[in-house]
Design a protein around this motif. Structure first.
Motif, PDB file in Angstrom:
ATOM      1  N   LEU A   1       3.820  10.287  11.622  1.00  0.00           N
ATOM      2  CA  LEU A   1       2.927   9.186  11.236  1.00  0.00           C
ATOM      3  C   LEU A   1       3.494   8.418  10.046  1.00  0.00           C
ATOM      4  O   LEU A   1       3.430   7.179  10.012  1.00  0.00           O
ATOM      5  N   CYS A   2       4.045   9.130   9.071  1.00  0.00           N
ATOM      6  CA  CYS A   2       4.636   8.463   7.910  1.00  0.00           C
ATOM      7  C   CYS A   2       5.753   7.515   8.334  1.00  0.00           C
ATOM      8  O   CYS A   2       5.839   6.378   7.853  1.00  0.00           O
ATOM      9  N   ARG A   3       6.606   7.982   9.224  1.00  0.00           N
ATOM     10  CA  ARG A   3       7.717   7.145   9.696  1.00  0.00           C
ATOM     11  C   ARG A   3       7.201   5.861  10.319  1.00  0.00           C
ATOM     12  O   ARG A   3       7.732   4.772  10.056  1.00  0.00           O
TER      13      ARG A   3
ATOM     14  N   PRO B   1       3.216  -3.761   8.266  1.00  0.00           N
ATOM     15  CA  PRO B   1       3.179  -4.762   7.196  1.00  0.00           C
ATOM     16  C   PRO B   1       2.293  -4.309   6.039  1.00  0.00           C
ATOM     17  O   PRO B   1       1.207  -3.776   6.244  1.00  0.00           O
ATOM     18  N   GLY B   2       2.790  -4.503   4.841  1.00  0.00           N
ATOM     19  CA  GLY B   2       2.007  -4.172   3.656  1.00  0.00           C
ATOM     20  C   GLY B   2       2.122  -2.737   3.195  1.00  0.00           C
ATOM     21  O   GLY B   2       1.587  -2.372   2.134  1.00  0.00           O
ATOM     22  N   VAL B   3       2.814  -1.892   3.961  1.00  0.00           N
ATOM     23  CA  VAL B   3       2.985  -0.490   3.561  1.00  0.00           C
ATOM     24  C   VAL B   3       4.302  -0.366   2.800  1.00  0.00           C
ATOM     25  O   VAL B   3       5.377  -0.580   3.347  1.00  0.00           O
ATOM     26  N   ARG B   4       4.198  -0.016   1.530  1.00  0.00           N
ATOM     27  CA  ARG B   4       5.379   0.100   0.685  1.00  0.00           C
ATOM     28  C   ARG B   4       5.964   1.511   0.716  1.00  0.00           C
ATOM     29  O   ARG B   4       7.159   1.698   0.496  1.00  0.00           O
ATOM     30  N   SER B   5       5.104   2.503   0.981  1.00  0.00           N
ATOM     31  CA  SER B   5       5.599   3.869   1.113  1.00  0.00           C
ATOM     32  C   SER B   5       4.581   4.692   1.882  1.00  0.00           C
ATOM     33  O   SER B   5       3.379   4.402   1.863  1.00  0.00           O
ATOM     34  N   ALA B   6       5.063   5.712   2.572  1.00  0.00           N
ATOM     35  CA  ALA B   6       4.209   6.682   3.263  1.00  0.00           C
ATOM     36  C   ALA B   6       4.951   8.011   3.215  1.00  0.00           C
ATOM     37  O   ALA B   6       6.070   8.125   3.703  1.00  0.00           O
ATOM     38  N   GLN B   7       4.308   9.016   2.605  1.00  0.00           N
ATOM     39  CA  GLN B   7       5.013  10.257   2.310  1.00  0.00           C
ATOM     40  C   GLN B   7       4.079  11.446   2.447  1.00  0.00           C
ATOM     41  O   GLN B   7       2.872  11.343   2.217  1.00  0.00           O
TER      42      GLN B   7
ATOM     43  N   MET C   1       0.844  -1.190   0.000  1.00  0.00           N
ATOM     44  CA  MET C   1       0.000   0.000   0.000  1.00  0.00           C
ATOM     45  C   MET C   1       0.889   1.254   0.000  1.00  0.00           C
ATOM     46  O   MET C   1       1.797   1.389   0.807  1.00  0.00           O
ATOM     47  N   HIS C   2       0.604   2.168  -0.903  1.00  0.00           N
ATOM     48  CA  HIS C   2       1.292   3.449  -0.985  1.00  0.00           C
ATOM     49  C   HIS C   2       0.377   4.518  -0.388  1.00  0.00           C
ATOM     50  O   HIS C   2      -0.725   4.744  -0.879  1.00  0.00           O
ATOM     51  N   ILE C   3       0.852   5.159   0.676  1.00  0.00           N
ATOM     52  CA  ILE C   3       0.042   6.101   1.458  1.00  0.00           C
ATOM     53  C   ILE C   3       0.628   7.498   1.325  1.00  0.00           C
ATOM     54  O   ILE C   3       1.849   7.680   1.372  1.00  0.00           O
ATOM     55  N   GLY C   4      -0.251   8.481   1.208  1.00  0.00           N
ATOM     56  CA  GLY C   4       0.188   9.869   1.200  1.00  0.00           C
ATOM     57  C   GLY C   4      -0.608  10.700   2.181  1.00  0.00           C
ATOM     58  O   GLY C   4      -1.749  10.386   2.520  1.00  0.00           O
ATOM     59  N   PHE C   5       0.016  11.763   2.672  1.00  0.00           N
ATOM     60  CA  PHE C   5      -0.659  12.817   3.431  1.00  0.00           C
ATOM     61  C   PHE C   5      -0.474  14.100   2.634  1.00  0.00           C
ATOM     62  O   PHE C   5       0.619  14.341   2.094  1.00  0.00           O
ATOM     63  N   VAL C   6      -1.487  14.946   2.590  1.00  0.00           N
ATOM     64  CA  VAL C   6      -1.331  16.205   1.884  1.00  0.00           C
ATOM     65  C   VAL C   6      -1.845  17.351   2.759  1.00  0.00           C
ATOM     66  O   VAL C   6      -2.878  17.233   3.409  1.00  0.00           O
ATOM     67  N   ILE C   7      -1.073  18.453   2.806  1.00  0.00           N
ATOM     68  CA  ILE C   7      -1.515  19.678   3.471  1.00  0.00           C
ATOM     69  C   ILE C   7      -1.793  20.729   2.400  1.00  0.00           C
ATOM     70  O   ILE C   7      -1.360  20.594   1.254  1.00  0.00           O
ATOM     71  N   LYS C   8      -2.528  21.764   2.763  1.00  0.00           N
ATOM     72  CA  LYS C   8      -2.999  22.718   1.749  1.00  0.00           C
ATOM     73  C   LYS C   8      -1.982  23.790   1.400  1.00  0.00           C
ATOM     74  O   LYS C   8      -2.163  24.505   0.416  1.00  0.00           O
ATOM     75  N   TRP C   9      -0.896  23.921   2.185  1.00  0.00           N
ATOM     76  CA  TRP C   9       0.081  24.964   1.917  1.00  0.00           C
ATOM     77  C   TRP C   9       1.217  24.422   1.058  1.00  0.00           C
ATOM     78  O   TRP C   9       1.734  23.336   1.319  1.00  0.00           O
ATOM     79  N   PRO C  10       1.649  25.165   0.032  1.00  0.00           N
ATOM     80  CA  PRO C  10       2.803  24.728  -0.761  1.00  0.00           C
ATOM     81  C   PRO C  10       4.046  24.568   0.109  1.00  0.00           C
ATOM     82  O   PRO C  10       4.219  25.273   1.104  1.00  0.00           O
ATOM     83  N   LYS C  11       4.900  23.666  -0.280  1.00  0.00           N
ATOM     84  CA  LYS C  11       6.132  23.430   0.474  1.00  0.00           C
ATOM     85  C   LYS C  11       6.995  24.694   0.461  1.00  0.00           C
ATOM     86  O   LYS C  11       7.168  25.335  -0.573  1.00  0.00           O
ATOM     87  N   ASN C  12       7.503  25.046   1.630  1.00  0.00           N
ATOM     88  CA  ASN C  12       8.376  26.210   1.827  1.00  0.00           C
ATOM     89  C   ASN C  12       7.669  27.551   1.631  1.00  0.00           C
ATOM     90  O   ASN C  12       8.319  28.586   1.524  1.00  0.00           O
ATOM     91  N   ALA C  13       6.329  27.547   1.598  1.00  0.00           N
ATOM     92  CA  ALA C  13       5.604  28.803   1.382  1.00  0.00           C
ATOM     93  C   ALA C  13       5.400  29.588   2.665  1.00  0.00           C
ATOM     94  O   ALA C  13       5.176  30.792   2.632  1.00  0.00           O
ATOM     95  N   ILE C  14       5.461  28.911   3.824  1.00  0.00           N
ATOM     96  CA  ILE C  14       5.223  29.557   5.111  1.00  0.00           C
ATOM     97  C   ILE C  14       6.482  29.431   5.960  1.00  0.00           C
ATOM     98  O   ILE C  14       7.054  28.346   6.087  1.00  0.00           O
ATOM     99  N   ARG C  15       6.903  30.534   6.553  1.00  0.00           N
ATOM    100  CA  ARG C  15       8.146  30.524   7.326  1.00  0.00           C
ATOM    101  C   ARG C  15       8.021  29.732   8.614  1.00  0.00           C
ATOM    102  O   ARG C  15       8.937  29.036   9.020  1.00  0.00           O
ATOM    103  N   GLN C  16       6.884  29.858   9.296  1.00  0.00           N
ATOM    104  CA  GLN C  16       6.771  29.219  10.602  1.00  0.00           C
ATOM    105  C   GLN C  16       6.460  27.737  10.465  1.00  0.00           C
ATOM    106  O   GLN C  16       5.960  27.272   9.441  1.00  0.00           O
TER     107      GLN C  16
END
Length: 310
Positions: A27-29, A35-41, A1-16
């Motif tokens: 959670l990804c780590r 078992p059965g998780v091939r990737s989590a990103q 299973m390939h798992i992803g998480f997505v946030i609404k802000w572009p990467k490096n767009a917010i300083r804080q």
């Protein structure tokens, strides 16, 4: 299973630092060990999967799309127009599953006939754990957080301690737009602090404070600070979030702010043994009920159920 998480802000767009970004990375780590998780990103609007993945977990109000076979909404934020109103809109947008860290939103969701899981936040105990005390952080009272909760709550839950005790403030506090409260806290703040250093701080200071936005109280949602302070065997005084008062009875102390906050600080600074006993209870609560490892297992079980549904 390939798992992803997505946030609404572009990467490096917010300083804080964005809390859900760091939490999703933890959670990804842990999911990658399952078992059965091939990737989590973790993904961003400007950094999406190159090929379709199995399941995408949306941490904000981003919508399902062709980049994943299944979609789960796990909202990490509240909305001025009413979180129940926004949830009602999102329920009709084609998600395959739902997870909630707000008890009240989860209850409303179920009452409306939808399925899902209650998945509170938790401590990453690979980072937040008891550390050797550092004399640099031998404060009476500390607070780690950014200036996002407004003047009334800040003056009620932080200022009384800052004005009276050896107080450590960390986070992004800006002097603009200028007013008395911002000027004061911008001068007090020592700037941002890493999670690793926060763990040392919580392990070293006598008392750590927590206060939440009004939405967190109304929607009954514990923020990460509850779990991270307790995981370091720190002593926590917080505002009154209903689920925290239920779950953390005997593990933390709760206050109405103002004079009551001062009274609580005075009482526990003068009774270190009682204070340490409460902190030890909180530490055991985290180990038994609220680690990110345990949350990842709960989430993994739920994702497996989602993937089994055609």
């Amino acid at each position: 299973m390939h798992i992803g998480f997505v946030i609404k802000w572009p990467k490096n767009a917010i300083r804080q630092v964005i809390g859900e970004e760091l939490y999703a990375e933890s959670l990804c780590r842990e999911l990658r060990q399952m078992p059965g998780v091939r990737s989590a990103q973790l993904y961003y609007p400007n950094l999406m999967p190159a090929a379709k993945i199995d399941i995408m977990i949306h941490l904000n109000e981003s919508l399902p799309g062709p980049f994943a076979r299944k979609h789960v909404l796990y909202l990490q934020n509240f909305f001025q127009q009413g979180s129940d109103v926004v949830l009602g809109y999102l329920q009709k947008k084609g998600y395959d599953g739902f997870a909630f860290f707000s008890q009240r939103l989860y209850d409303l969701h179920r009452q409306a006939g939808y399925g899902g899981i209650f998945l509170p936040l938790a401590a990453d105990t690979t980072i937040f754990k008891p550390r050797e005390k550092n004399p640099r952080y031998d404060y009476d009272v500390v607070y780690v957080g950014n200036d996002i909760k407004g003047e009334e709550r800040t003056m009620r839950y932080i200022y009384p301690a800052a004005a009276k005790y050896n107080f450590g403030l960390f986070g992004n506090w800006w002097p603009y737009p200028p007013n008395g409260y911002r000027d004061l806290f911008a001068k007090l703040s020592q700037g941002s602090i890493s999670r690793e250093e926060s763990a040392v701080l919580y392990s070293s200071a006598k008392i750590a404070l927590n206060y939440t936005a009004e939405d967190s109280i109304y929607w009954d949602a514990m923020n990460l600070r509850f779990f991270e302070v307790l995981a370091c065997k720190g002593f926590l005084i917080s505002d009154k979030v209903p689920s925290a008062q239920r779950e953390l009875k005997g593990c933390a102390v709760f206050t109405d702010g103002g004079e009551d906050l001062i009274a609580q600080i005075e009482y526990y600074l003068s009774r270190p043994k009682e204070k340490d006993e409460i902190a030890a209870n909180g530490y055991q609560y985290i180990l038994q009920h609220a680690t990110v490892q345990a949350r990842a297992k709960q989430l993994h079980n739920y994702l497996q159920q989602i993937m089994e549904i055609n």
